[in-house]
Design a protein around this motif. Structure first.
Motif, short mmCIF file in Angstrom:
data_model
loop_
_atom_site.label_atom_id
_atom_site.label_comp_id
_atom_site.label_asym_id
_atom_site.label_seq_id
_atom_site.Cartn_x
_atom_site.Cartn_y
_atom_site.Cartn_z
N VAL A 172 22.69 -19.27 -14.30
CA VAL A 172 23.23 -18.20 -13.47
C VAL A 172 22.07 -17.33 -13.00
O VAL A 172 21.25 -16.88 -13.82
CB VAL A 172 24.26 -17.36 -14.24
CG1 VAL A 172 24.84 -16.28 -13.34
CG2 VAL A 172 25.37 -18.25 -14.79
N ARG A 173 22.03 -17.08 -11.71
CA ARG A 173 21.01 -16.18 -11.12
C ARG A 173 21.64 -14.80 -11.02
O ARG A 173 22.61 -14.60 -10.28
CB ARG A 173 20.57 -16.70 -9.75
CG ARG A 173 19.42 -15.93 -9.12
CD ARG A 173 18.91 -16.71 -7.91
NE ARG A 173 17.81 -16.02 -7.24
CZ ARG A 173 17.93 -15.28 -6.14
NH1 ARG A 173 19.13 -15.16 -5.58
NH2 ARG A 173 16.90 -14.69 -5.60
N ASP A 193 31.54 -22.79 -15.03
CA ASP A 193 30.67 -21.99 -14.16
C ASP A 193 31.20 -20.56 -14.02
O ASP A 193 30.43 -19.59 -14.14
CB ASP A 193 30.57 -22.65 -12.78
CG ASP A 193 29.89 -24.02 -12.82
OD1 ASP A 193 29.23 -24.31 -13.84
OD2 ASP A 193 30.01 -24.77 -11.84
N TRP A 206 15.51 -10.21 -9.69
CA TRP A 206 16.38 -11.33 -10.04
C TRP A 206 15.87 -12.01 -11.31
O TRP A 206 14.69 -12.01 -11.60
CB TRP A 206 16.41 -12.35 -8.90
CG TRP A 206 17.17 -11.90 -7.69
CD1 TRP A 206 16.68 -11.30 -6.58
CD2 TRP A 206 18.58 -12.01 -7.49
NE1 TRP A 206 17.67 -11.02 -5.69
CE2 TRP A 206 18.87 -11.46 -6.21
CE3 TRP A 206 19.64 -12.53 -8.23
CZ2 TRP A 206 20.15 -11.40 -5.68
CZ3 TRP A 206 20.92 -12.48 -7.71
CH2 TRP A 206 21.17 -11.92 -6.45
N GLU A 260 25.27 -15.21 -9.35
CA GLU A 260 25.67 -16.42 -8.61
C GLU A 260 25.20 -17.64 -9.38
O GLU A 260 24.26 -17.58 -10.17
CB GLU A 260 25.08 -16.40 -7.20
CG GLU A 260 23.57 -16.36 -7.17
CD GLU A 260 23.02 -16.18 -5.77
OE1 GLU A 260 21.82 -16.45 -5.59
OE2 GLU A 260 23.78 -15.78 -4.87
N ASN A 315 16.98 -15.58 -14.01
CA ASN A 315 17.81 -16.76 -14.26
C ASN A 315 18.21 -16.78 -15.74
O ASN A 315 17.36 -16.73 -16.63
CB ASN A 315 17.06 -18.05 -13.91
CG ASN A 315 16.79 -18.15 -12.42
OD1 ASN A 315 17.54 -17.64 -11.60
ND2 ASN A 315 15.69 -18.83 -12.05
N ARG A 341 23.31 -20.85 -9.93
CA ARG A 341 22.13 -21.53 -9.40
C ARG A 341 22.19 -23.03 -9.68
O ARG A 341 21.88 -23.84 -8.81
CB ARG A 341 20.86 -20.92 -10.00
CG ARG A 341 19.57 -21.53 -9.45
CD ARG A 341 18.37 -20.85 -10.05
NE ARG A 341 17.14 -21.42 -9.54
CZ ARG A 341 16.54 -21.05 -8.41
NH1 ARG A 341 17.09 -20.08 -7.68
NH2 ARG A 341 15.42 -21.62 -8.02
N THR A 342 22.57 -23.40 -10.90
CA THR A 342 22.74 -24.81 -11.29
C THR A 342 24.09 -24.94 -11.95
O THR A 342 24.36 -24.26 -12.96
CB THR A 342 21.63 -25.27 -12.23
OG1 THR A 342 20.36 -25.02 -11.62
CG2 THR A 342 21.77 -26.74 -12.55
N SER A 343 24.97 -25.78 -11.38
CA SER A 343 26.32 -25.93 -11.90
C SER A 343 26.36 -26.92 -13.06
O SER A 343 25.52 -27.84 -13.16
CB SER A 343 27.27 -26.38 -10.79
OG SER A 343 28.55 -26.64 -11.29
#
Length: 244
Positions: free
Chosen positions: A184-185, A209, A234, A198, A236, A200-202
């Motif tokens: 998640v970002r 998610d 930001w 949002e 991650n 970033r990698t599902s």
């Protein structure tokens, strides 16, 4: 018979005699007019009028074209230009007579007397000068090194004092055996709170998610710093969903 009726009958009796004379006169006038028109038409057709016009017009044209000869004016004869004056010839200069050169006479040279002075010693050549060492110019000082970029510290969510709860596992995902890793970002403010997030990698599963996004928005963070000053940035956040 009444005498008045007799007098009235006389003019009426003379009318028949006068009528033929008037008719003959009018008929003659009409015939003359008709004959005149017929003759004019015949003249136009036969070309008599055209010939008359042709004969008159050339006479007028010839009268206009004929002009009296004008006297010819001769241009005046050009006057001859005056001849340039002839310069008088200059008399030749007399040639100079050669001057006789004197004959050189023999001159007696005196014999030198013996000198009693000491011989003159020629001066010795000067000693060669020692070469001077070249002067080396001092190198310009090197420019100062650019300042080091400010140190950046990324945010963190692993501090012990934050007491962030673990993300809940969706019950339906447990029944269906859904598991995976979600990155998640999240945008972390200078006070350590998350304002936006949002995926970033599902993980491949929508329920996992969305659970990860809702979890990171509720967490507290150590804010990022630039040169020791807190700054929003930001970050991650990885979250693993693993069935035990």
């Amino acid at each position: 018979m009444n005498p008045s009726s007799a007098t009235l009958a006389q003019p009426f009796s003379s009318l028949p005699d006068a009528m033929p004379n008037r008719l003959h006169r009018r008929l003659a006038i009409v015939l003359a007019v008709v004959a005149f028109h017929v003759g004019a038409l015949w003249a136009l057709q036969s070309g008599l009028l055209k010939r008359a016009v042709e004969l008159v017009i050339p006479v007028q044209v010839m009268a206009e074209l004929i002009e009296l000869p004008q006297p010819r004016i001769e241009p005046p004869a050009p006057t001859p230009a005056p001849a340039p004056p002839v310069a008088a010839p200059t008399p030749p200069r007399p040639r100079p007579q050669p001057v006789p050169q004197p004959v050189p006479q023999p001159v007696a040279t005196p014999t030198p007397a013996p000198s009693t002075l000491a011989p003159v010693v020629p001066p010795s050549p000067p000693a060669p000068s020692t070469p001077t060492e070249p002067v080396v110019a001092a190198a310009p000082p090197s420019p100062p090194a650019p300042p080091a970029p400010p140190r950046i510290e990324l945010p963190s969510s692993s501090a012990d004092y934050l007491n962030n709860p673990r993300p809940p596992y969706p019950p339906l995902s447990k029944r269906l055996g859904e598991q995976g890793k979600v990155v998640v970002r999240v945008f972390i403010e200078a006070d350590g709170t998350a304002s936006r997030a949002e995926v970033r990698t599902s993980s491949g599963f929508e329920r996992l998610d969305q659970t990860a996004v809702q979890t990171v928005l509720r967490w507290r963070y150590v804010p990022g710093k630039r040169a020791g000053v807190p700054e929003a940035m930001w970050f991650n956040v990885p979250i693993n969903f693993v069935l035990e």
